[in-house]
Design an enzyme around this catalytic site. Structure first.
Site, PDB file in Angstrom:
ATOM      1  N   GLY A  12       0.832  -1.198   0.000  1.00 55.44           N
ATOM      2  CA  GLY A  12       0.000   0.000   0.000  1.00 55.44           C
ATOM      3  C   GLY A  12       0.865   1.245   0.000  1.00 55.44           C
ATOM      4  CD  GLN A  72       3.164   5.794   3.197  1.00 52.40           C
ATOM      5  OE1 GLN A  72       2.226   5.304   2.591  1.00 52.40           O
ATOM      6  NE2 GLN A  72       4.100   5.068   3.769  1.00 52.40           N
ATOM      7  CB  CYS A 118       5.012   2.049   7.983  1.00 52.95           C
ATOM      8  SG  CYS A 118       4.625   3.636   7.230  1.00 52.95           S
ATOM      9  CG  LEU A 119       6.347   0.961   1.938  1.00 49.39           C
ATOM     10  CD1 LEU A 119       5.770   1.250   0.555  1.00 49.39           C
ATOM     11  CD2 LEU A 119       7.393  -0.150   1.866  1.00 49.39           C
ATOM     12  CG  HIS A 172      -0.840   1.391   7.630  1.00 46.98           C
ATOM     13  ND1 HIS A 172       0.061   0.928   8.567  1.00 46.98           N
ATOM     14  CD2 HIS A 172      -0.098   2.146   6.767  1.00 46.98           C
ATOM     15  CE1 HIS A 172       1.263   1.399   8.284  1.00 46.98           C
ATOM     16  NE2 HIS A 172       1.193   2.128   7.193  1.00 46.98           N
ATOM     17  CD  GLU A 173      -1.272   2.577   3.013  1.00 43.49           C
ATOM     18  OE1 GLU A 173      -0.745   3.701   3.086  1.00 43.49           O
ATOM     19  OE2 GLU A 173      -0.620   1.520   3.129  1.00 43.49           O
ATOM     20  CG  HIS A 196       0.308   6.865   5.922  1.00 46.29           C
ATOM     21  ND1 HIS A 196       1.404   7.321   6.634  1.00 46.29           N
ATOM     22  CD2 HIS A 196       0.558   5.555   5.663  1.00 46.29           C
ATOM     23  CE1 HIS A 196       2.258   6.322   6.805  1.00 46.29           C
ATOM     24  NE2 HIS A 196       1.769   5.240   6.243  1.00 46.29           N
TER      25      HIS A 196
HETATM   26  O1  K1U Z   1       1.727   2.455   4.153  1.00 47.02           O
HETATM   27  C1  K1U Z   1       2.733   1.822   3.900  1.00 47.02           C
HETATM   28  O2  K1U Z   1       3.803   2.252   4.269  1.00 47.02           O
HETATM   29  C2  K1U Z   1       2.660   0.488   3.178  1.00 47.02           C
HETATM   30  C3  K1U Z   1       2.624  -0.697   4.117  1.00 47.02           C
HETATM   31  C4  K1U Z   1       1.196  -1.213   4.187  1.00 47.02           C
HETATM   32  C5  K1U Z   1       0.897  -2.156   5.322  1.00 47.02           C
HETATM   33  C6  K1U Z   1       1.389  -3.435   5.352  1.00 47.02           C
HETATM   34  C7  K1U Z   1       1.093  -4.293   6.391  1.00 47.02           C
HETATM   35  C8  K1U Z   1       0.276  -3.863   7.406  1.00 47.02           C
HETATM   36  C9  K1U Z   1      -0.204  -2.589   7.389  1.00 47.02           C
HETATM   37  C10 K1U Z   1       0.097  -1.733   6.349  1.00 47.02           C
HETATM   38  C11 K1U Z   1       3.549  -1.759   3.552  1.00 47.02           C
HETATM   39  O3  K1U Z   1       3.416  -2.173   2.445  1.00 47.02           O
HETATM   40  S1  K1U Z   1       4.810  -2.341   4.594  1.00 47.02           S
HETATM   41  C12 K1U Z   1       5.643  -3.572   3.616  1.00 47.02           C
HETATM   42  C13 K1U Z   1       4.902  -4.849   3.497  1.00 47.02           C
HETATM   43  O4  K1U Z   1       3.964  -5.090   4.213  1.00 47.02           O
HETATM   44  C14 K1U Z   1       5.297  -5.833   2.470  1.00 47.02           C
HETATM   45  C15 K1U Z   1       6.468  -5.729   1.785  1.00 47.02           C
HETATM   46  C16 K1U Z   1       6.812  -6.676   0.831  1.00 47.02           C
HETATM   47  C17 K1U Z   1       5.974  -7.729   0.558  1.00 47.02           C
HETATM   48  C18 K1U Z   1       4.817  -7.862   1.264  1.00 47.02           C
HETATM   49  C19 K1U Z   1       4.464  -6.911   2.222  1.00 47.02           C
HETATM   50 ZN    ZN Z   2       2.597   3.357   6.230  1.00 47.59          ZN
END
Ligand code: K1U
Ligand code: ZN
Length: 182
Positions: free
Chosen positions: A61, A66, A107-108, A149-150, A153
């Site tokens: 996501g 972000q 979270c990225l 979560h998004e 943000h």
């Molecule tokens: O908002 C963001 O920073 C994105 C976030 C979304 C999220 C994931 C899990 C739980 C809540 C919110 C991410 O994408 S974190 C990275 C991640 O989950 C992932 C990375 C690589 C492969 C699969 C998942």
């Molecule tokens: Zn996030």
């Protein structure tokens, strides 16, 4: 002579670009996103760039906040094949379940940090798609976690705010070290 004004107009999407993802605790992550007034080619370009950035990260996501774009736009793809992009413009949660569930979140904008957050288990979300059409979607599992979560943000909140003050202080310390190492 043909009247080209009568032809349907294909969206003008230029080459997609990788956008810079802001890192916690950057203050710009606390800005509140504004509603999108019109779903036009500028917004479709933002969506395309956000999708490219999310897939490259990689993540499931990304919220416009972000990437320092403070408009209510979210992209999500929780599919294994990365071929089911969901676009949420001006999203609203119209129903949340009474039941809550704890899920480990990442979270990225907070790379390398994962922790548990409790949220409503199911939500129904109303939004516009990239064509400007209204849709509603019932979300559970990872999709429900991710959309909430998004949407946090877009409201200027990062998931670490749900954690204890001690954990937040430690995470800030780790992020400072990471910034210095880059
Ligand atoms: O908002 C963001 O920073 C994105 C976030 C979304 C999220 C994931 C899990 C739980 C809540 C919110 C991410 O994408 S974190 C990275 C991640 O989950 C992932 C990375 C690589 C492969 C699969 C998942
Ligand atoms: Zn996030």
């Amino acid at each position: 002579m043909a009247d080209f004004r009568a032809l349907p107009c294909a969206p003008i999407i230029h080459n997609m670009a990788l956008l810079k993802i802001l890192n916690y605790p950057d203050k710009r992550l606390n800005k509140v996103a504004k509603p999108v007034a019109a779903v036009d080619d500028r917004i479709r370009q933002l969506v395309a760039d956000m999708a490219e950035t999310m897939y490259a990260a990689p993540g499931v996501g990304l919220a416009a906040t972000q990437v320092d774009a403070h408009e209510r736009v979210i992209v999500i793809d929780i599919s294994d094949a990365h071929d089911e992009l969901l676009v949420f413009i001006n999203p609203e949660i119209v129903w949340s379940s009474e039941t809550k569930k704890e899920w480990e979140e990442g979270c990225l904008s907070v790379p390398g940090i994962y922790d548990f957050v409790e949220r409503p288990e199911k939500v129904r979300v109303k939004a516009l798609n990239e064509k400007g059409e209204t849709f509603e979607i019932d979300c559970d599992g990872l999709l429900a976690v991710c959309i909430q979560h998004e949407m946090d943000h877009l409201a200027g909140h990062v998931f670490v705010e749900y954690l204890s003050t001690l954990k937040q202080t430690r995470i800030r310390g780790k992020m400072k070290k990471l910034e210095k190492a880059l």
